[in-house]
Write a protein that holds these residues in place. Structure first.
Motif, short mmCIF file in Angstrom:
data_model
loop_
_atom_site.label_atom_id
_atom_site.label_comp_id
_atom_site.label_asym_id
_atom_site.label_seq_id
_atom_site.Cartn_x
_atom_site.Cartn_y
_atom_site.Cartn_z
N LEU A 1 66.56 59.50 30.84
CA LEU A 1 65.68 58.96 29.79
C LEU A 1 64.62 58.04 30.38
CD1 LEU A 1 67.95 58.18 26.71
CD2 LEU A 1 66.18 59.93 26.95
N LEU A 2 65.04 57.20 31.32
CA LEU A 2 64.07 56.27 31.92
C LEU A 2 62.98 57.05 32.66
CD1 LEU A 2 66.44 53.48 33.27
CD2 LEU A 2 64.78 53.28 31.41
N VAL B 1 75.45 49.27 33.11
CA VAL B 1 75.85 50.41 32.29
C VAL B 1 77.16 50.99 32.83
CG1 VAL B 1 74.51 52.06 33.68
CG2 VAL B 1 74.99 52.58 31.29
N GLU B 2 77.93 51.60 31.97
CA GLU B 2 79.17 52.25 32.40
C GLU B 2 78.82 53.48 33.24
OE1 GLU B 2 82.32 51.16 31.96
OE2 GLU B 2 81.34 49.37 31.15
N VAL C 1 71.44 44.18 29.09
CA VAL C 1 70.09 44.07 29.63
C VAL C 1 69.77 42.60 29.88
CG1 VAL C 1 67.65 44.54 29.26
CG2 VAL C 1 69.39 46.10 28.33
N ARG C 2 69.30 42.31 31.09
CA ARG C 2 68.90 40.94 31.42
C ARG C 2 67.53 40.97 32.09
NH1 ARG C 2 74.21 39.02 34.53
NH2 ARG C 2 74.53 41.25 34.67
N LYS C 3 66.63 40.23 31.56
CA LYS C 3 65.30 40.13 32.15
C LYS C 3 65.38 39.20 33.36
CE LYS C 3 60.50 39.33 31.01
NZ LYS C 3 59.53 38.91 30.01
N ARG C 4 64.88 39.67 34.51
CA ARG C 4 64.97 38.89 35.75
C ARG C 4 63.61 38.34 36.17
NH1 ARG C 4 70.14 37.89 36.27
NH2 ARG C 4 70.22 38.04 38.52
N GLY C 5 62.60 38.61 35.40
CA GLY C 5 61.24 38.16 35.71
C GLY C 5 60.27 38.93 34.85
N ASP C 6 58.99 38.66 35.02
CA ASP C 6 57.98 39.34 34.20
C ASP C 6 57.98 40.84 34.43
OD1 ASP C 6 57.22 36.96 33.13
OD2 ASP C 6 55.53 36.67 34.53
N ARG C 7 58.34 41.26 35.63
CA ARG C 7 58.28 42.68 35.97
C ARG C 7 59.62 43.24 36.41
NH1 ARG C 7 53.83 44.78 33.74
NH2 ARG C 7 52.09 43.36 34.00
N ARG C 8 60.69 42.52 36.18
CA ARG C 8 62.00 42.98 36.65
C ARG C 8 63.03 42.89 35.52
NH1 ARG C 8 63.74 41.53 42.59
NH2 ARG C 8 65.10 43.20 41.96
N THR C 9 63.82 43.92 35.39
CA THR C 9 64.87 43.96 34.39
C THR C 9 66.14 44.51 35.02
OG1 THR C 9 63.29 44.32 32.60
CG2 THR C 9 65.58 44.93 32.17
N ILE D 1 64.42 52.55 24.48
CA ILE D 1 65.27 53.50 25.21
C ILE D 1 66.64 52.91 25.47
CG2 ILE D 1 65.56 54.64 27.44
CD1 ILE D 1 62.52 55.05 27.45
N LEU D 2 66.69 51.67 25.91
CA LEU D 2 67.97 51.07 26.22
C LEU D 2 68.82 50.86 24.97
CD1 LEU D 2 66.83 48.45 28.89
CD2 LEU D 2 67.91 50.67 29.26
N GLY D 3 68.14 50.73 23.83
CA GLY D 3 68.87 50.56 22.58
C GLY D 3 69.61 51.80 22.14
N GLU D 4 69.32 52.93 22.76
CA GLU D 4 70.01 54.17 22.42
C GLU D 4 71.38 54.28 23.09
OE1 GLU D 4 67.50 57.52 23.18
OE2 GLU D 4 65.75 56.58 22.25
N PHE D 5 71.69 53.33 23.97
CA PHE D 5 72.95 53.38 24.69
C PHE D 5 73.88 52.27 24.22
CE2 PHE D 5 70.30 55.91 27.33
CZ PHE D 5 71.15 56.81 27.95
#
Length: 198
Positions: A46-47, A35-36, A23-31, A14-18
């Motif tokens: 979309l999310l 975005v502009e 995108v930065r991974k902040r942990g196993d369950r956090r991203t 999904i994020l690749g469509e923008f």
């Protein structure tokens, strides 16, 4: 592809469509996603619709006066993926106007109203931008960094000596106030000293 990687892979598609999405991974369950501003509403749709981020847990605001910007952070949770995504965007501090996402997430109405009250950001299309916490407040938005709380207190309230017996007893036992008021940051400007009879 292992089952544990499925959520991240699904989110990445999904994020690749923008364009211009960081995108930065902040942990196993956090991203974290940056975005502009003009792309944020579409990304949220979309999310929510394609990746199950149905819960908007909060919208927070950060004041960056040196950059003359506000940073808005949309915290989204997916019960299905067990993943938190924080979508960050920055808007100009002046005029401090952004679009409401109430039509995507109804809880946004509460958070936008709070940010409007505390930072002065106006959300176009929001159902209600009236005060609801600081109903008697007539000052500037108090969470802006230029707001001087000490000056506000000195201008609007009278200082009083407050030294009840219970506090004196507590101090005699070694407790109480660690830093005396006259040594604290808050000044005693305009405060009448006990031996000042004028």
């Amino acid at each position: 592809m292992s089952e544990t990687h499925l959520p991240v892979e699904r989110l990445s598609i999904i994020l690749g469509e923008f364009k211009d999405v960081r995108v930065r991974k902040r942990g196993d369950r956090r991203t974290r996603v940056d975005v502009e501003p003009d792309a944020l509403p579409a990304l949220l749709e979309l999310l929510k619709g394609r990746s199950g981020f149905v819960h908007l847990s909060a919208i927070s605001c950060v004041d960056w006066p040196d950059d003359d910007q506000f940073e808005l952070v949309y915290h989204l949770w997916s019960y299905e993926l067990q993943l938190l995504v924080s979508v960050h965007t920055r808007i100009a501090r002046d005029p401090g106007v952004y679009v409401s996402v109430y039509d995507i997430y109804h809880p946004a109405g509460f958070f936008e109203r709070d940010i409007h009250e505390m930072y002065g950001v106006f959300f176009e299309g929001a159902p209600d931008m009236e005060k609801f916490i600081l109903t008697e407040w007539d000052g500037p938005p108090p969470m802006r960094k230029e707001f001087d709380s000490e000056a506000w207190v000195n201008d609007h309230f009278d200082w009083q000596n407050y030294r009840p017996d219970w506090l004196i007893e507590l101090e005699q036992q070694g407790g109480g106030i660690v830093i005396p008021p006259d040594e604290q940051r808050f000044s005693r400007r305009g405060m009448q000293e006990p031996d000042d009879e004028s």
